[in-house]
Scaffold this active site. Structure first.
Site, PDB file in Angstrom:
ATOM      1  N   ASN A 109     -39.710 -28.208 -10.067  1.00 22.26           N
ATOM      2  CA  ASN A 109     -38.462 -28.290  -9.432  1.00 22.26           C
ATOM      3  C   ASN A 109     -37.368 -27.344 -10.164  1.00 22.26           C
ATOM      4  OD1 ASN A 109     -36.116 -29.326  -7.886  1.00 22.26           O
ATOM      5  ND2 ASN A 109     -35.585 -30.908  -9.896  1.00 22.26           N
ATOM      6  N   HIS A 111     -33.612 -27.135 -11.729  1.00 25.16           N
ATOM      7  CA  HIS A 111     -32.271 -28.005 -11.851  1.00 25.16           C
ATOM      8  C   HIS A 111     -31.237 -27.301 -12.474  1.00 25.16           C
ATOM      9  CE1 HIS A 111     -30.149 -31.778 -12.591  1.00 25.16           C
ATOM     10  NE2 HIS A 111     -30.031 -31.536 -13.882  1.00 25.16           N
ATOM     11  N   SER A 138     -32.960 -25.135 -15.477  1.00 23.97           N
ATOM     12  CA  SER A 138     -34.497 -25.428 -15.877  1.00 23.97           C
ATOM     13  C   SER A 138     -35.397 -25.488 -14.850  1.00 23.97           C
ATOM     14  CB  SER A 138     -34.480 -26.796 -16.585  1.00 23.97           C
ATOM     15  OG  SER A 138     -33.494 -26.763 -17.668  1.00 23.97           O
ATOM     16  N   ASP A 147     -35.918 -35.592 -12.833  1.00 26.36           N
ATOM     17  CA  ASP A 147     -35.330 -34.318 -13.821  1.00 26.36           C
ATOM     18  C   ASP A 147     -36.064 -34.475 -15.187  1.00 26.36           C
ATOM     19  OD1 ASP A 147     -32.027 -34.550 -12.129  1.00 26.36           O
ATOM     20  OD2 ASP A 147     -33.926 -33.511 -11.669  1.00 26.36           O
TER      21      ASP A 147
HETATM   22  C1  GRF Z   1     -29.000 -24.821  -6.817  1.00 24.84           C
HETATM   23  O1  GRF Z   1     -28.157 -24.873  -7.624  1.00 24.84           O
HETATM   24  C2  GRF Z   1     -30.298 -25.930  -7.551  1.00 24.84           C
HETATM   25  O2  GRF Z   1     -30.536 -25.547  -8.786  1.00 24.84           O
HETATM   26  C3  GRF Z   1     -29.637 -27.465  -6.923  1.00 24.84           C
HETATM   27  O3  GRF Z   1     -29.094 -27.106  -5.675  1.00 24.84           O
HETATM   28  C4  GRF Z   1     -28.889 -25.910  -5.483  1.00 24.84           C
HETATM   29  C5  GRF Z   1     -29.466 -25.356  -4.303  1.00 24.84           C
HETATM   30  O4  GRF Z   1     -29.130 -24.187  -3.782  1.00 24.84           O
HETATM   31  N1  GRF Z   1     -30.962 -28.170  -6.902  1.00 24.84           N
HETATM   32  P1  GRF Z   1     -29.902 -23.310  -2.790  1.00 24.84           P
HETATM   33  O5  GRF Z   1     -30.177 -24.237  -1.650  1.00 24.84           O
HETATM   34  O6  GRF Z   1     -31.268 -23.057  -3.424  1.00 24.84           O
HETATM   35  O7  GRF Z   1     -29.157 -22.018  -2.555  1.00 24.84           O
END
Ligand code: GRF
Length: 198
Positions: A109, A111, A138, A147
């Site tokens: 994932n 984050h 991360s 997370d």
């Molecule tokens: C990203 O900032 C990711 O870290 C978070 O949600 C956002 C998603 O962006 N979980 P995308 O859909 O990949 O453009």
């Protein structure tokens, strides 16, 4: 050379999915096999289809909070695609421990914070609010706790005095697009040594 099969779960625009997919070419040890969303309106679905990747949608709303029932449905396209690795990329549903256990050690994932700081939502506003000098993103292995799994990569981003959550989020997102593909490449090669950017 047999490539590792990668399924990517998204909920929104899919910019991280695009950076992962566009990196899996030439000598990369993996190839995308599915892009799966819990929202049929997710902008990333068209981006995936335009790149010739199979897509599927399992809407969580009809399940009215029954996560096990939703996940039983979510498993069907995954069982069909048989991924070796699952990447959560802006997938905004919290998965149960049972679901995570099916992909233990092979689900990642991204984050938008320097974990273990700021688990959950609104990470950019919280970092600014706290007066932090740096923030970032991360990539971690997914475990039952949200997370919380082993960190496989981080990118550090300085916070500027005039930053808003939006301006900081945009700079962090640019680093997400560099970090996630690098971690995935290493992970697909069996290398779990952390990637530290810049
Ligand atoms: C990203 O900032 C990711 O870290 C978070 O949600 C956002 C998603 O962006 N979980 P995308 O859909 O990949 O453009």
């Amino acid at each position: 050379m047999s490539h590792k099969r990668v399924a990517i779960l998204i909920s929104g625009g899919g910019s991280n999915m695009v950076s992962l997919v566009d990196s899996m070419t030439k000598d990369h040890p993996a190839r995308p096999c599915l892009v799966l969303s819990n929202d049929a309106q997710a902008g990333g679905l068209k981006k995936a289809a335009d790149r010739g990747i199979p897509t599927a949608v399992v809407d969580h709303r009809p399940f009215k909070g029954d996560r096990s029932a939703f996940e039983a449905e979510l498993l069907k396209p995954l069982q069909e695609a048989q991924p070796d690795i699952v990447c959560l990329a802006g997938f905004m549903r919290v998965l149960t421990a049972d679901f995570v256990s099916r992909f233990q050690g092979r689900m990642l994932n991204i984050h938008p914070s320097l974990l273990p700081k700021y688990k959950g939502l609104n990470t950019h506003a919280r970092a600014i609010q706290a007066g932090d000098s740096e923030h970032g993103c991360s990539v971690h292995e997914v475990t039952a706790a949200l997370d919380d799994g082993p960190i496989l990569g981080q990118a550090r981003v300085p916070i500027q005095a005039d930053d808003t959550p939006e301006s900081l989020a945009a700079r962090v997102l640019a680093w997400e697009h560099k970090l996630y593909p690098e971690v995935l490449r290493r992970f697909a090669e069996g290398n779990r040594s952390p990637v530290l950017l810049p």
